[in-house]
Design a protein around this motif. Structure first.
Motif, mmCIF file in Angstrom:
data_model
loop_
_atom_site.group_PDB
_atom_site.id
_atom_site.type_symbol
_atom_site.label_atom_id
_atom_site.label_comp_id
_atom_site.label_asym_id
_atom_site.label_seq_id
_atom_site.Cartn_x
_atom_site.Cartn_y
_atom_site.Cartn_z
ATOM 1 N N ALA A 54 0.707 -0.998 0.001
ATOM 2 C CA ALA A 54 -0.118 0.018 -0.024
ATOM 3 C C ALA A 54 0.959 1.292 -0.021
ATOM 4 O O ALA A 54 1.973 1.445 0.838
ATOM 5 N N TRP A 56 0.811 5.600 -1.143
ATOM 6 C CA TRP A 56 0.146 6.901 -1.198
ATOM 7 C C TRP A 56 1.072 8.141 -1.555
ATOM 8 O O TRP A 56 2.035 8.240 -1.079
ATOM 9 N N GLN A 57 0.286 8.856 -2.737
ATOM 10 C CA GLN A 57 0.936 10.208 -2.606
ATOM 11 C C GLN A 57 0.688 11.088 -1.384
ATOM 12 O O GLN A 57 -0.039 10.617 -0.696
ATOM 13 N N ASP A 59 -0.887 13.237 0.713
ATOM 14 C CA ASP A 59 -2.281 13.632 0.877
ATOM 15 C C ASP A 59 -3.437 12.884 0.325
ATOM 16 O O ASP A 59 -4.730 12.810 0.470
ATOM 17 N N GLN A 60 -3.020 11.802 -0.407
ATOM 18 C CA GLN A 60 -4.031 10.959 -1.215
ATOM 19 C C GLN A 60 -4.833 10.154 -0.221
ATOM 20 O O GLN A 60 -5.879 10.010 -0.389
ATOM 21 N N LEU A 61 -4.027 9.460 1.058
ATOM 22 C CA LEU A 61 -4.635 8.687 1.838
ATOM 23 C C LEU A 61 -5.895 9.562 2.603
ATOM 24 O O LEU A 61 -6.905 9.165 2.913
ATOM 25 N N ARG A 62 -5.500 10.671 3.102
ATOM 26 C CA ARG A 62 -6.621 12.061 3.869
ATOM 27 C C ARG A 62 -7.550 12.128 2.813
ATOM 28 O O ARG A 62 -8.812 11.959 3.216
ATOM 29 N N GLU A 63 -7.299 12.385 1.407
ATOM 30 C CA GLU A 63 -8.329 12.531 0.704
ATOM 31 C C GLU A 63 -9.276 11.260 0.258
ATOM 32 O O GLU A 63 -10.632 11.364 0.116
ATOM 33 N N GLU A 64 -8.689 10.121 0.169
ATOM 34 C CA GLU A 64 -9.581 8.868 -0.049
ATOM 35 C C GLU A 64 -10.375 8.532 1.417
ATOM 36 O O GLU A 64 -11.542 8.295 1.229
ATOM 37 N N ILE A 65 -9.868 9.106 2.621
ATOM 38 C CA ILE A 65 -10.697 8.724 3.717
ATOM 39 C C ILE A 65 -11.665 9.828 3.637
ATOM 40 O O ILE A 65 -12.949 9.298 4.102
ATOM 41 N N TYR A 69 -13.518 6.126 0.985
ATOM 42 C CA TYR A 69 -13.107 5.004 0.303
ATOM 43 C C TYR A 69 -12.524 4.015 1.437
ATOM 44 O O TYR A 69 -12.267 2.984 1.125
ATOM 45 N N TRP A 70 -12.323 4.625 2.812
ATOM 46 C CA TRP A 70 -11.535 3.864 3.806
ATOM 47 C C TRP A 70 -12.712 3.953 5.163
ATOM 48 O O TRP A 70 -13.456 5.053 5.022
#
Length: 117
Positions: A54, A56-57, A59-65, A69-70
């Protein structure tokens, strides 16, 4: 990656504590983990391994949350290591158990066939 359980208050050198009693390890720390088992400091059942990748770029995970998506959930060392009432031993079982404990819509998701999620 793997997590390990250690209730000692001194912590473990080379591992990052992610919550009380739970430490994160990676491929780079396998030799240290192996040494702790050989010394008797830890037991094999103190480890839980997760295989995959896994990344991420920025801020990508924050944006997905934020885009749902999570799902974020509170957790405990006992749940992660299979000491809960359902004793979920597989990663899929752990995921399902956590969703069921969250209740409501999440509990419904835990019962859906995997391809529908």
């Amino acid at each position: 990656m793997f997590v390990l359980r250690n209730w000692e208050t001194t912590g473990l050198v080379g591992f990052e504590q992610v919550m009380p009693g739970v430490y994160f390890g990676s491929r780079n720390s396998l030799d240290e983990a192996s040494g702790l088992v050989k010394k008797g400091t830890l037991k094999p059942q103190d480890f839980r391994f997760f295989i995959g990748y896994a990344g991420w770029q920025i801020d990508q995970l924050r944006e997905e949350i934020e885009s749902d998506y999570w799902y974020l959930a509170a957790c405990s060392a006992n749940l992660i290591f299979g000491c809960s009432q359902n004793n979920a031993t597989s990663a899929g079982g752990l995921w399902e158990e956590i969703l069921q404990l969250m209740g409501g819509h999440y509990s419904d998701l835990s019962r859906k066939p995997k391809q529908d999620i």
